[in-house]
Structure formats: structure tokens, C-alpha cells
Design a protein around this motif. Structure first.
Motif, PDB file in Angstrom:
ATOM      1  N   ILE A  95       0.852  -1.251  -0.077  1.00 22.24           N
ATOM      2  CA  ILE A  95       0.113  -0.032  -0.155  1.00 22.24           C
ATOM      3  C   ILE A  95       1.032   1.197   0.031  1.00 22.24           C
ATOM      4  O   ILE A  95       1.881   1.442   0.646  1.00 22.24           O
ATOM      5  N   SER A  96       0.643   2.168  -0.792  1.00 27.42           N
ATOM      6  CA  SER A  96       1.436   3.545  -0.814  1.00 27.42           C
ATOM      7  C   SER A  96       1.192   4.171   0.444  1.00 27.42           C
ATOM      8  O   SER A  96      -0.058   4.199   0.983  1.00 27.42           O
ATOM      9  N   PRO A  97       2.181   4.986   0.758  1.00 23.96           N
ATOM     10  CA  PRO A  97       2.215   5.822   1.950  1.00 23.96           C
ATOM     11  C   PRO A  97       1.113   6.652   1.687  1.00 23.96           C
ATOM     12  O   PRO A  97       0.871   7.505   0.855  1.00 23.96           O
ATOM     13  N   VAL A  98       0.202   6.968   2.810  1.00 25.79           N
ATOM     14  CA  VAL A  98      -0.894   7.995   3.005  1.00 25.79           C
ATOM     15  C   VAL A  98      -0.110   9.431   3.318  1.00 25.79           C
ATOM     16  O   VAL A  98       0.606   9.268   4.372  1.00 25.79           O
ATOM     17  N   LEU A  99      -0.614  10.304   2.647  1.00 24.18           N
ATOM     18  CA  LEU A  99      -0.111  11.723   3.025  1.00 24.18           C
ATOM     19  C   LEU A  99      -0.812  12.056   4.283  1.00 24.18           C
ATOM     20  O   LEU A  99      -2.142  12.167   4.478  1.00 24.18           O
ATOM     21  N   ILE A 100       0.076  12.551   5.113  1.00 21.87           N
ATOM     22  CA  ILE A 100      -0.555  13.164   6.405  1.00 21.87           C
ATOM     23  C   ILE A 100      -0.775  14.652   6.396  1.00 21.87           C
ATOM     24  O   ILE A 100       0.058  15.373   6.190  1.00 21.87           O
ATOM     25  N   MET A 101      -1.975  14.851   6.543  1.00 16.67           N
ATOM     26  CA  MET A 101      -2.375  16.105   6.883  1.00 16.67           C
ATOM     27  C   MET A 101      -2.069  16.957   8.089  1.00 16.67           C
ATOM     28  O   MET A 101      -2.116  16.339   9.016  1.00 16.67           O
TER      29      MET A 101
END
Length: 121
Positions: A95-101
Motif C-alpha cells: 500500500i502506498s503511504p498516505v499523506l498526513i495532513m
């Protein structure tokens, strides 16, 4: 007799002729039946619950590869059944890393504008 004594005088008069002639009607006897087919109901319920459980397990194993692996390890012959119904296992892709807001600490958040490179003329 107690009911006849305690009821209204009009009801006493209307019931008196029957009491004198001995024609008191007995209450009707009702025969209750369970509806029959108890074994068929139990068998039908068992089949419906079993089919629902099996369908749920097959359906969820199509969505979750970890659950499919657990089912294949614990239930003999399930790997062939799952391949037939669901298809072959898909290779797991990372799974591609999720951008953290950034966290919003207040209702108003001030951000700095990004600096743009201006082409020199």
C-alpha cells in the motif's frame, strides 16, 4: 352461580330459563396444535443458517486476503472451493503511504504561501 348473583338483574332474568330447564351449555373445548412439521422447521432453519454462514465466509474471504488465508489453513478443501467460487489469490501489493495532513488546532489556521521561482527576464 356467583357470576349470576353478582351480575345485573337483567342478566339474571335472561339466564334464568336456561338454569331452570337444565340446558346450561358447556364451554367449547379447543384443541391446540403445534402446527406440525417441527422437524421440517428445524431442518429448514439449520440449512438457512448454515448457507448464510458459508456464503458470508466465502464473500468476506473474497475481500480480505488475511481471512482467506485463515480459512484455507483451517478448513480442509476450502482452497479449491474458494478458487472455484472467488478466483485465484491476487498477489498482495504494498500500500502506498498516505499523506498526513496537518492537524487543525483552531478554527482559523494561518498558512504561509509557497514561494514560487520567478523566471529572470
Amino acid at each position: 352461580m356467583l357470576r349470576l348473583c353478582c351480575s345485573s338483574p337483567r342478566a339474571m332474568v335472561s339466564r334464568t330459563p336456561r338454569l331452570l330447564h337444565g340446558k346450561i351449555s358447556k364451554p367449547s373445548v379447543r384443541h391446540f396444535s403445534s402446527g406440525g412439521g417441527g422437524r421440517a422447521k428445524i431442518l429448514g432453519t439449520t440449512l438457512v443458517v448454515s448457507a448464510g454462514t458459508l456464503g458470508g465466509a466465502v464473500g468476506y474471504s473474497a475481500l480480505d486476503p488475511d481471512f482467506r488465508k485463515i480459512v484455507e489453513e483451517n478448513v480442509p478443501g476450502s482452497s479449491q472451493l474458494l478458487e472455484l467460487l472467488v478466483g485465484e489469490k491476487e498477489p498482495t501489493t504494498p500500500i502506498s503511504p498516505v499523506l498526513i495532513m496537518p492537524k487543525i488546532t483552531s478554527s482559523v489556521m494561518i498558512t504561509k504561501p509557497a514561494l514560487e521561482d520567478k523566471p529572470s527576464t
